[in-house]
Design an enzyme around this catalytic site. Sequence first.
Site, PDB file in Angstrom:
ATOM      1  N   GLU A  83       9.660  19.363 -13.781  1.00  0.00           N
ATOM      2  CA  GLU A  83      10.549  18.331 -14.303  1.00  0.00           C
ATOM      3  C   GLU A  83      10.463  17.076 -13.426  1.00  0.00           C
ATOM      4  O   GLU A  83       9.913  17.127 -12.307  1.00  0.00           O
ATOM      5  CB  GLU A  83      11.991  18.871 -14.302  1.00  0.00           C
ATOM      6  CG  GLU A  83      12.190  20.130 -15.168  1.00  0.00           C
ATOM      7  CD  GLU A  83      12.341  19.827 -16.664  1.00  0.00           C
ATOM      8  OE1 GLU A  83      11.666  18.920 -17.182  1.00  0.00           O
ATOM      9  OE2 GLU A  83      13.127  20.536 -17.314  1.00  0.00           O
ATOM     10  N   ASN A 117      10.427  14.246 -21.395  1.00  0.00           N
ATOM     11  CA  ASN A 117      10.705  13.574 -20.120  1.00  0.00           C
ATOM     12  C   ASN A 117       9.458  13.523 -19.237  1.00  0.00           C
ATOM     13  O   ASN A 117       9.553  13.236 -18.052  1.00  0.00           O
ATOM     14  CB  ASN A 117      11.857  14.278 -19.382  1.00  0.00           C
ATOM     15  CG  ASN A 117      11.511  15.722 -19.029  1.00  0.00           C
ATOM     16  OD1 ASN A 117      10.408  16.180 -19.288  1.00  0.00           O
ATOM     17  ND2 ASN A 117      12.460  16.429 -18.442  1.00  0.00           N
ATOM     18  N   HIS A 124       7.481  16.078 -18.510  1.00  0.00           N
ATOM     19  CA  HIS A 124       7.153  17.268 -17.716  1.00  0.00           C
ATOM     20  C   HIS A 124       5.836  17.900 -18.162  1.00  0.00           C
ATOM     21  O   HIS A 124       5.436  17.789 -19.313  1.00  0.00           O
ATOM     22  CB  HIS A 124       8.310  18.286 -17.680  1.00  0.00           C
ATOM     23  CG  HIS A 124       8.575  19.041 -18.952  1.00  0.00           C
ATOM     24  ND1 HIS A 124       9.843  19.417 -19.344  1.00  0.00           N
ATOM     25  CD2 HIS A 124       7.749  19.546 -19.908  1.00  0.00           C
ATOM     26  CE1 HIS A 124       9.778  20.097 -20.463  1.00  0.00           C
ATOM     27  NE2 HIS A 124       8.521  20.191 -20.832  1.00  0.00           N
TER      28      HIS A 124
HETATM   29  C1  F6R Z   1       4.863  25.139 -22.127  1.00  0.00           C
HETATM   30  C2  F6R Z   1       5.163  24.095 -21.174  1.00  0.00           C
HETATM   31  C3  F6R Z   1       5.822  22.803 -21.528  1.00  0.00           C
HETATM   32  C4  F6R Z   1       5.518  22.322 -22.952  1.00  0.00           C
HETATM   33  C5  F6R Z   1       6.318  21.053 -23.250  1.00  0.00           C
HETATM   34  C6  F6R Z   1       6.087  20.568 -24.660  1.00  0.00           C
HETATM   35  O1  F6R Z   1       4.211  26.239 -21.488  1.00  0.00           O
HETATM   36  O2  F6R Z   1       4.890  24.293 -20.045  1.00  0.00           O
HETATM   37  O3  F6R Z   1       5.447  21.825 -20.603  1.00  0.00           O
HETATM   38  O4  F6R Z   1       4.145  22.061 -23.075  1.00  0.00           O
HETATM   39  O5  F6R Z   1       7.677  21.314 -23.071  1.00  0.00           O
HETATM   40  O6  F6R Z   1       6.602  21.504 -25.549  1.00  0.00           O
HETATM   41  P1  F6R Z   1       6.397  21.348 -27.122  1.00  0.00           P
HETATM   42  O7  F6R Z   1       4.960  21.590 -27.393  1.00  0.00           O
HETATM   43  O8  F6R Z   1       7.253  22.452 -27.707  1.00  0.00           O
HETATM   44  O9  F6R Z   1       6.849  19.994 -27.479  1.00  0.00           O
END
Ligand code: F6R
Length: 262
Positions: free
Chosen positions: A143, A136, A138
Amino acid sequence: MSAPRIEVLASAREVAGRAADRISAFLASPAPVLGLATGRTPLAVYTALRDRVATGQLSLAHAICFNLDEYSGLPGGHPASFESYMRRELFGPIGLPDDRWHLPDGDGGPAEARSFEAAIVAAGGIGLQLLGIGRNGHIGFNEPGAAHDSRTRQVRLTEQTRQTNAQDFPANTVVPEYAVTMGIGTILEAREILLMATGTAKAEALAAALQGPVSEAVPASALQRHSRVTVLCDFAAAQLLSCQVASCDPKTALLGLVPSVE
Ligand code: F6R
């Protein structure tokens, strides 16, 4: 302000290798302060860093590390906490002493959030911040709707994020509803940012972040306001970017992209 530099690599493995190279070069600078992320995307980066430390090519002994976020309400030592993740994937295996790395206190209030920010400032500010991106859009756990000048604070996770992250929790465990995250304003204070995105599931978020309007609806679009962002992505994550190839390195299968002229 200059547009993010976009590098497209042939695979997620190459993305991780390239990120590990940039982090290794940064760690050679005096008193490096490194911002780190958790999640699936950086796992291979941490494997590469561990291997380099084990073979004596790299040291984090002089680094101070700050992580982006931590869940609220998890008991100490919970395997899905980001502290456990970092101990397992990097800090434990390389023997980084506990006083050289920091995570936000997932159960702390505004005072703890302020002291986390103060610790970043006291360390000299983050020189290089590693980021992943959520489906999304973030960054950290900021968010959609998060203010672009937000600071470290407790936030509520979206259902989508909780469902996606359920894969990191033991079966039948409830994913926390809240977390503490560095704010977008905090992240933007890093002197350099390395954003990694791999896989088709990230394509839409990446295109919206880099080529859509700067908007609170897409937290990562705030990165367009930063003057030193490098995006490392694979072909799958890059598929919705409308770009022209600015450079091509046949040896590394690396494409440098610039936004296409309408
Ligand atoms: C992790 C974080 C999140 C992840 C994001 C992507 O510390 O802050 O923003 O970077 O959710 O996660 P993955 O890499 O698992 O797709």
